[in-house]
Design a protein around this motif. Sequence first.
Motif, PDB file in Angstrom:
ATOM      1  N   ARG A  56       0.837  -1.206   0.000  1.00 13.82           N
ATOM      2  CA  ARG A  56       0.000   0.000   0.000  1.00 13.82           C
ATOM      3  C   ARG A  56       0.870   1.254   0.000  1.00 13.82           C
ATOM      4  NH1 ARG A  56      -3.777   0.583  -2.376  1.00 13.82           N
ATOM      5  NH2 ARG A  56      -4.742   2.126  -1.051  1.00 13.82           N
ATOM      6  N   PHE A  57       2.010   1.202   0.696  1.00  9.92           N
ATOM      7  CA  PHE A  57       2.915   2.355   0.726  1.00  9.92           C
ATOM      8  C   PHE A  57       3.372   2.725  -0.683  1.00  9.92           C
ATOM      9  CE2 PHE A  57       7.099   4.344   1.082  1.00  9.92           C
ATOM     10  CZ  PHE A  57       6.805   5.393   1.939  1.00  9.92           C
ATOM     11  N   VAL A  58       3.563   1.712  -1.516  1.00 11.59           N
ATOM     12  CA  VAL A  58       3.979   1.973  -2.902  1.00 11.59           C
ATOM     13  C   VAL A  58       2.779   1.988  -3.841  1.00 11.59           C
ATOM     14  CG1 VAL A  58       6.353   1.187  -2.593  1.00 11.59           C
ATOM     15  CG2 VAL A  58       4.589  -0.461  -3.312  1.00 11.59           C
ATOM     16  N   ARG A  59       1.602   2.183  -3.269  1.00  9.57           N
ATOM     17  CA  ARG A  59       0.352   2.409  -3.986  1.00  9.57           C
ATOM     18  C   ARG A  59      -0.112   1.244  -4.851  1.00  9.57           C
ATOM     19  NH1 ARG A  59       2.372   7.986  -5.792  1.00  9.57           N
ATOM     20  NH2 ARG A  59       2.224   6.968  -7.793  1.00  9.57           N
ATOM     21  N   MET A  60       0.193   0.025  -4.416  1.00 15.90           N
ATOM     22  CA  MET A  60      -0.368  -1.125  -5.116  1.00 15.90           C
ATOM     23  C   MET A  60      -1.863  -1.158  -4.809  1.00 15.90           C
ATOM     24  SD  MET A  60       0.427  -5.238  -4.826  1.00 15.90           S
ATOM     25  CE  MET A  60       2.000  -5.307  -5.670  1.00 15.90           C
ATOM     26  N   SER A  61      -2.660  -1.459  -5.810  1.00 15.87           N
ATOM     27  CA  SER A  61      -4.109  -1.488  -5.612  1.00 15.87           C
ATOM     28  C   SER A  61      -4.503  -2.657  -4.707  1.00 15.87           C
ATOM     29  CB  SER A  61      -4.827  -1.620  -6.952  1.00 15.87           C
ATOM     30  OG  SER A  61      -4.654  -2.921  -7.482  1.00 15.87           O
ATOM     31  N   LEU A  62      -5.616  -2.482  -4.019  1.00 16.40           N
ATOM     32  CA  LEU A  62      -6.116  -3.568  -3.175  1.00 16.40           C
ATOM     33  C   LEU A  62      -6.447  -4.799  -4.011  1.00 16.40           C
ATOM     34  CD1 LEU A  62      -8.365  -1.679  -0.614  1.00 16.40           C
ATOM     35  CD2 LEU A  62      -6.171  -2.795  -0.177  1.00 16.40           C
ATOM     36  N   ALA A  63      -6.938  -4.585  -5.223  1.00 21.02           N
ATOM     37  CA  ALA A  63      -7.245  -5.716  -6.102  1.00 21.02           C
ATOM     38  C   ALA A  63      -5.986  -6.518  -6.423  1.00 21.02           C
ATOM     39  CB  ALA A  63      -7.908  -5.225  -7.385  1.00 21.02           C
ATOM     40  N   ASN A  64      -4.885  -5.826  -6.730  1.00 17.20           N
ATOM     41  CA  ASN A  64      -3.627  -6.525  -7.020  1.00 17.20           C
ATOM     42  C   ASN A  64      -3.069  -7.204  -5.780  1.00 17.20           C
ATOM     43  OD1 ASN A  64      -3.681  -5.899  -9.724  1.00 17.20           O
ATOM     44  ND2 ASN A  64      -2.183  -4.262  -9.591  1.00 17.20           N
ATOM     45  N   ILE A  65      -3.192  -6.533  -4.637  1.00 15.05           N
ATOM     46  CA  ILE A  65      -2.732  -7.156  -3.385  1.00 15.05           C
ATOM     47  C   ILE A  65      -3.538  -8.420  -3.116  1.00 15.05           C
ATOM     48  CG2 ILE A  65      -2.593  -6.903  -0.874  1.00 15.05           C
ATOM     49  CD1 ILE A  65      -2.053  -3.889  -1.378  1.00 15.05           C
ATOM     50  N   LYS A  66      -4.837  -8.321  -3.282  1.00 14.85           N
ATOM     51  CA  LYS A  66      -5.709  -9.478  -3.042  1.00 14.85           C
ATOM     52  C   LYS A  66      -5.341 -10.625  -3.979  1.00 14.85           C
ATOM     53  CE  LYS A  66     -10.551 -10.579  -2.243  1.00 14.85           C
ATOM     54  NZ  LYS A  66     -11.913 -10.045  -2.220  1.00 14.85           N
ATOM     55  N   GLN A  67      -5.126 -10.303  -5.236  1.00 12.28           N
ATOM     56  CA  GLN A  67      -4.733 -11.327  -6.200  1.00 12.28           C
ATOM     57  C   GLN A  67      -3.393 -11.947  -5.809  1.00 12.28           C
ATOM     58  OE1 GLN A  67      -3.976  -9.921 -10.178  1.00 12.28           O
ATOM     59  NE2 GLN A  67      -3.950 -11.980 -11.037  1.00 12.28           N
ATOM     60  N   TYR A  68      -2.428 -11.110  -5.465  1.00 13.14           N
ATOM     61  CA  TYR A  68      -1.108 -11.605  -5.083  1.00 13.14           C
ATOM     62  C   TYR A  68      -1.206 -12.501  -3.842  1.00 13.14           C
ATOM     63  CZ  TYR A  68       3.786 -11.780  -3.804  1.00 13.14           C
ATOM     64  OH  TYR A  68       5.046 -12.222  -3.475  1.00 13.14           O
ATOM     65  N   MET A  69      -1.927 -12.047  -2.833  1.00 12.24           N
ATOM     66  CA  MET A  69      -2.060 -12.824  -1.595  1.00 12.24           C
ATOM     67  C   MET A  69      -2.789 -14.145  -1.841  1.00 12.24           C
ATOM     68  SD  MET A  69      -0.399 -11.365   0.697  1.00 12.24           S
ATOM     69  CE  MET A  69       0.374  -9.811   1.011  1.00 12.24           C
ATOM     70  N   HIS A  70      -3.755 -14.122  -2.745  1.00 14.85           N
ATOM     71  CA  HIS A  70      -4.447 -15.364  -3.089  1.00 14.85           C
ATOM     72  C   HIS A  70      -3.466 -16.356  -3.719  1.00 14.85           C
ATOM     73  CE1 HIS A  70      -7.394 -18.206  -4.504  1.00 14.85           C
ATOM     74  NE2 HIS A  70      -6.926 -18.048  -5.736  1.00 14.85           N
ATOM     75  N   LEU A  71      -2.649 -15.853  -4.650  1.00 11.29           N
ATOM     76  CA  LEU A  71      -1.654 -16.721  -5.285  1.00 11.29           C
ATOM     77  C   LEU A  71      -0.676 -17.286  -4.258  1.00 11.29           C
ATOM     78  CD1 LEU A  71      -0.966 -14.606  -8.493  1.00 11.29           C
ATOM     79  CD2 LEU A  71      -2.191 -16.796  -8.378  1.00 11.29           C
ATOM     80  N   VAL A  72      -0.266 -16.440  -3.320  1.00  9.54           N
ATOM     81  CA  VAL A  72       0.645 -16.896  -2.262  1.00  9.54           C
ATOM     82  C   VAL A  72      -0.025 -17.993  -1.439  1.00  9.54           C
ATOM     83  CG1 VAL A  72       1.789 -16.220  -0.098  1.00  9.54           C
ATOM     84  CG2 VAL A  72       1.974 -14.754  -2.115  1.00  9.54           C
ATOM     85  N   SER A  73      -1.305 -17.809  -1.129  1.00  5.92           N
ATOM     86  CA  SER A  73      -2.014 -18.793  -0.298  1.00  5.92           C
ATOM     87  C   SER A  73      -2.114 -20.149  -0.982  1.00  5.92           C
ATOM     88  CB  SER A  73      -3.408 -18.290   0.076  1.00  5.92           C
ATOM     89  OG  SER A  73      -4.278 -18.343  -1.041  1.00  5.92           O
ATOM     90  N   LEU A  74      -2.071 -20.157  -2.308  1.00 10.95           N
ATOM     91  CA  LEU A  74      -2.111 -21.431  -3.030  1.00 10.95           C
ATOM     92  C   LEU A  74      -0.815 -22.207  -2.823  1.00 10.95           C
ATOM     93  CD1 LEU A  74      -3.802 -20.315  -6.373  1.00 10.95           C
ATOM     94  CD2 LEU A  74      -4.866 -21.479  -4.426  1.00 10.95           C
ATOM     95  N   GLY A  75       0.269 -21.457  -2.622  1.00 12.93           N
ATOM     96  CA  GLY A  75       1.549 -22.065  -2.293  1.00 12.93           C
ATOM     97  C   GLY A  75       2.079 -23.047  -3.311  1.00 12.93           C
ATOM     98  N   GLN A  76       1.753 -22.855  -4.542  1.00 12.84           N
ATOM     99  CA  GLN A  76       2.182 -23.785  -5.585  1.00 12.84           C
ATOM    100  C   GLN A  76       3.180 -23.123  -6.511  1.00 12.84           C
ATOM    101  OE1 GLN A  76      -1.488 -24.742  -7.489  1.00 12.84           O
ATOM    102  NE2 GLN A  76      -2.374 -25.659  -5.663  1.00 12.84           N
ATOM    103  N   LYS A  77       4.118 -23.925  -6.993  1.00 11.82           N
ATOM    104  CA  LYS A  77       5.092 -23.399  -7.942  1.00 11.82           C
ATOM    105  C   LYS A  77       4.419 -22.879  -9.203  1.00 11.82           C
ATOM    106  CE  LYS A  77       9.300 -25.754  -6.639  1.00 11.82           C
ATOM    107  NZ  LYS A  77      10.449 -26.528  -7.109  1.00 11.82           N
TER     108      LYS A  77
END
Length: 126
Positions: A56-77
């Motif tokens: 958020r400090f570097v102004r990433m959108s909440l939608a992109n953060i949500k997408q990124y965090m979702h991908l991380v939660s999948l934990g797959q290569k």
Amino acid sequence: MKKTIIEAERETGIPSTRIRFWLKKGLFPELETDKNGVRLFGDEDILKLKWIEWFRFVRMSLANIKQYMHLVSLGQKSTFQKRKKILETQRELIIKDMQATQEILSKIEEKIKFLDKQCRCNVSKK
């Protein structure tokens, strides 16, 4: 040990109101709660809070953060390339912001020097 939202706030310095906002936006879909419905943050959740704050400090959108965090939660290569693309895009935006900030800083420094010269000239005329 799991932490309440107030303890997470103390540890991270992120206001609980902001954390609650992120919760409402669905950034912590799998957050544990106790028998009273109190949200509990583990070490991974605390780290996630920090990353969200940095994004958020570097102004990433909440939608992109949500997408990124979702991908991380999948934990797959299989998600590594998608995550990398999100981060690379954000890196490019940060670089552009840094360049613009440097230009503005240079202009401000020039203006300060100009004003310093003006002040010295006005003082010496008195």
